[in-house]
Structures are given as structure tokens and as C-alpha cells.
Design a protein around this motif. Sequence first.
Motif, PDB file in Angstrom:
ATOM      1  N   LYS A 285      27.948  43.175  44.930  1.00 32.21           N
ATOM      2  CA  LYS A 285      29.164  42.499  44.518  1.00 32.21           C
ATOM      3  C   LYS A 285      30.271  43.476  44.332  1.00 32.21           C
ATOM      4  O   LYS A 285      31.377  43.040  44.602  1.00 32.21           O
ATOM      5  CB  LYS A 285      28.806  41.887  43.023  1.00 32.21           C
ATOM      6  CG  LYS A 285      29.705  41.170  42.356  1.00 32.21           C
ATOM      7  CD  LYS A 285      29.490  40.418  40.925  1.00 32.21           C
ATOM      8  CE  LYS A 285      28.245  39.645  41.149  1.00 32.21           C
ATOM      9  NZ  LYS A 285      27.952  39.006  39.747  1.00 32.21           N
ATOM     10  N   GLU A 286      30.100  44.627  43.951  1.00 30.90           N
ATOM     11  CA  GLU A 286      30.775  45.779  43.821  1.00 30.90           C
ATOM     12  C   GLU A 286      31.541  46.030  45.121  1.00 30.90           C
ATOM     13  O   GLU A 286      32.663  46.528  45.365  1.00 30.90           O
ATOM     14  CB  GLU A 286      30.383  47.098  43.588  1.00 30.90           C
ATOM     15  CG  GLU A 286      29.770  46.911  42.094  1.00 30.90           C
ATOM     16  CD  GLU A 286      29.193  48.458  41.448  1.00 30.90           C
ATOM     17  OE1 GLU A 286      28.879  49.109  42.507  1.00 30.90           O
ATOM     18  OE2 GLU A 286      28.864  48.283  40.440  1.00 30.90           O
TER      19      GLU A 286
ATOM     20  N   GLU B 144      24.243  43.050  42.038  1.00 30.23           N
ATOM     21  CA  GLU B 144      25.456  43.654  41.388  1.00 30.23           C
ATOM     22  C   GLU B 144      26.008  44.739  42.330  1.00 30.23           C
ATOM     23  O   GLU B 144      27.412  45.029  42.416  1.00 30.23           O
ATOM     24  CB  GLU B 144      25.150  44.425  40.086  1.00 30.23           C
ATOM     25  CG  GLU B 144      26.392  44.939  39.396  1.00 30.23           C
ATOM     26  CD  GLU B 144      27.195  43.910  38.860  1.00 30.23           C
ATOM     27  OE1 GLU B 144      28.455  44.254  38.934  1.00 30.23           O
ATOM     28  OE2 GLU B 144      26.844  42.759  38.745  1.00 30.23           O
TER      29      GLU B 144
ATOM     30  N   SER C  50      23.757  36.249  46.192  1.00 32.77           N
ATOM     31  CA  SER C  50      23.090  35.346  45.377  1.00 32.77           C
ATOM     32  C   SER C  50      22.400  33.869  46.004  1.00 32.77           C
ATOM     33  O   SER C  50      21.307  33.625  45.489  1.00 32.77           O
ATOM     34  CB  SER C  50      23.725  34.921  44.162  1.00 32.77           C
ATOM     35  OG  SER C  50      25.015  34.208  44.607  1.00 32.77           O
TER      36      SER C  50
ATOM     37  N   ASP D 235      28.442  38.527  48.173  1.00 38.42           N
ATOM     38  CA  ASP D 235      27.784  37.561  47.217  1.00 38.42           C
ATOM     39  C   ASP D 235      26.391  37.336  47.991  1.00 38.42           C
ATOM     40  O   ASP D 235      26.430  36.697  48.852  1.00 38.42           O
ATOM     41  CB  ASP D 235      28.441  36.397  46.936  1.00 38.42           C
ATOM     42  CG  ASP D 235      27.502  35.552  45.948  1.00 38.42           C
ATOM     43  OD1 ASP D 235      26.624  35.990  45.502  1.00 38.42           O
ATOM     44  OD2 ASP D 235      27.915  34.269  45.804  1.00 38.42           O
TER      45      ASP D 235
END
Length: 334
Positions: A249-250, A246, A256, A254
Motif C-alpha cells: 500500500k505504501e 501494508e 487485498s 492494493d
Amino acid sequence: MNKKRGQQSIVFETLPVVTSTANIVGPMEGEGILTEFYDRILQDNLNNNDSWEQCESYMMEWAIKTALAKEGSTPENVDYILAGDLLNQLMSTHFALRNIGRPFLGMYGACSTLAESMLIGSTLIDGGFADKVVAAVSSHHDTAERQYRFPTELGVQRPLVSQWTVTGSGAVVISGNGNGPRITSATVGKIVDMGIKDPNAMGPAMAPAAADTLWQHLTDTGRSPTYYDMIYTGDLGAVGKALVIELFKERGIDLSSNYEDCGCMIFKEEQDSHAGASGCASSGVVFSGYIHRLLTTQKLRRILLIGTGSLHSTTSYQQKESIPCIAHAVAVEM
């Protein structure tokens, strides 16, 4: 040549080589996800010792000697051993190393100790101060619970955000030459404290430190996360791992697809470790087993290991201090 890069990173010139590794784990770990990647699985958490602490010392001594034996070396061939554990005054490490009798540097970065030891050991190799070093760590669920929380005999209920300290030890032999993955760069972390005071919530406490070191590593080296086949943090568990994703992501990044946490890779869901694994041996046994094998078989070619450490103590907790955290990174490439 100036080997420092950016604010906190080092790029090695004479690339240190991971020439051998070894690990040993307890029975619960042996029943988990990575069974085939452990050199030895104990039948119980005492292993015929008189105390859990003695068992932890035994595991570290065994891991160090086994890692050296795998490459045909002995302790006499080692210039320095860099090692640590979670207990006060590195108790388990000191009793393990008295039986090995080699020059020794005690390391304490809590659960970031393996990455810290590999970083400093690589610096000794690259600087010409050593030809062969060993980085080693250990932890034991029952010794850690007795020191930091409650004796396991009390059966105190654990919150869902808590993690299960790994019983095990991992050792990494780093040499100036030879065959194996090479440590190409490293980033020294700095203390990050977001004000969390709950010692059960170590994943959320450490996640900002992990994100800070990863960001600094990428900034210093000019790399993107996709430079690495995989990025591994040490023991953030499910909650801390989600927070790192997260936080990036900010920043519009990415993570993931090529990020995992060692604390999420050890226990099966039905083993009820709650948020996952923790402890020095979390990254210790995963790197020295699973990750090292994927590197040597070239299923992975570039990885970044970010050791994560929660630097609180029983005293600081009783004084209602918040939890200072740190993360150190080492890049290992084939």
C-alpha cells in the motif's frame, strides 16, 4: 537463449509440468479449513511410530510415493528428489529418503523450502538435466517445538503473535512433459533481516522478505499483481500477511483482492492456532492440495507461490542474533 530476467528471476523456455501432487496431514490440520483437499489425515501425531521425528519421516516417504503412484510412476522413474524439513541436518528428510533410494538433493530454506525445491527442480527440467523430479517438504508441530522452543509436555504459554507448526508433508512431481499446470517463471529471493529477534514473531520477521521478492518478481517480469488470479505467501500468518498488504500500500499497490497466505488457510479460528499456521508443510499441503486442484479444474489459471523462510536456529537465538529471512517465488499457470 538467456532465460534470466532482471536481477533475480528466471523465465523458463521448456515449461516444466506439475504432473502430480500428494499430501498427508495430522489430526488438527484434518479438522481445519481444507479437510477435503488432503489425501490422508492421520489419527494422531505418532501414527504408531516410536517418535514424532519418525512420524515426520513416514509422512514424507508416504507423500512422495503417493504422488508418483497417482501418475502411474514409481521412484525408479525419478531423476532427482529435492526435499527438506525444519530439523537439524534435515533429519526427517534423510531418514525418509534412505527408503526411496533415488538421487537426492537436500534443500534447506526453512519454510520456503517447497518453493526453493520447485524452482531448482524446474531449472533442472528446463536445462535438460532431468526428465522428472520430485519436490517434497515436511514439518511436524511436536518435532519443531522440541527443537526450536520447548517440549510440548511443558505446556508453555504461547504469545498471540506465534503460529502453529503444521504437521504434514506435501510432494510435487515436476516433469518435462505431460498434462497439468506449468511452471513458467521463478524468482530467487535474497536475505532480508529487519532486526527482529523474537522467534515467536516469524510472520513479522518474514513479511519484508516476502514483499521484497514479490516486488522484484513484478519488476523483473514486467507484470502487475493483477496478472495473477491469486498470489500466495507460504506462512506469514495473519500478522505477516497484514504487513505485506501494508508494505505494498505504501507503494501505491492494493493487494487485498488477490492475495492470501497459506498460513491463514489451514486452521479454523476456534482451533486457537493464534496467528495461523507455519512450517515447511504450510505451503506444502496447501499447494499440493487446494491450489493444485483449483488449477487443474481451471478455477484458477495463474498463481504465484512465494515460499517464506525464517532462517534462525537455536544457536543464533541463544546468541541473541536477529532473524535473517528469505522468500522464493514460482509462477504456476494453466
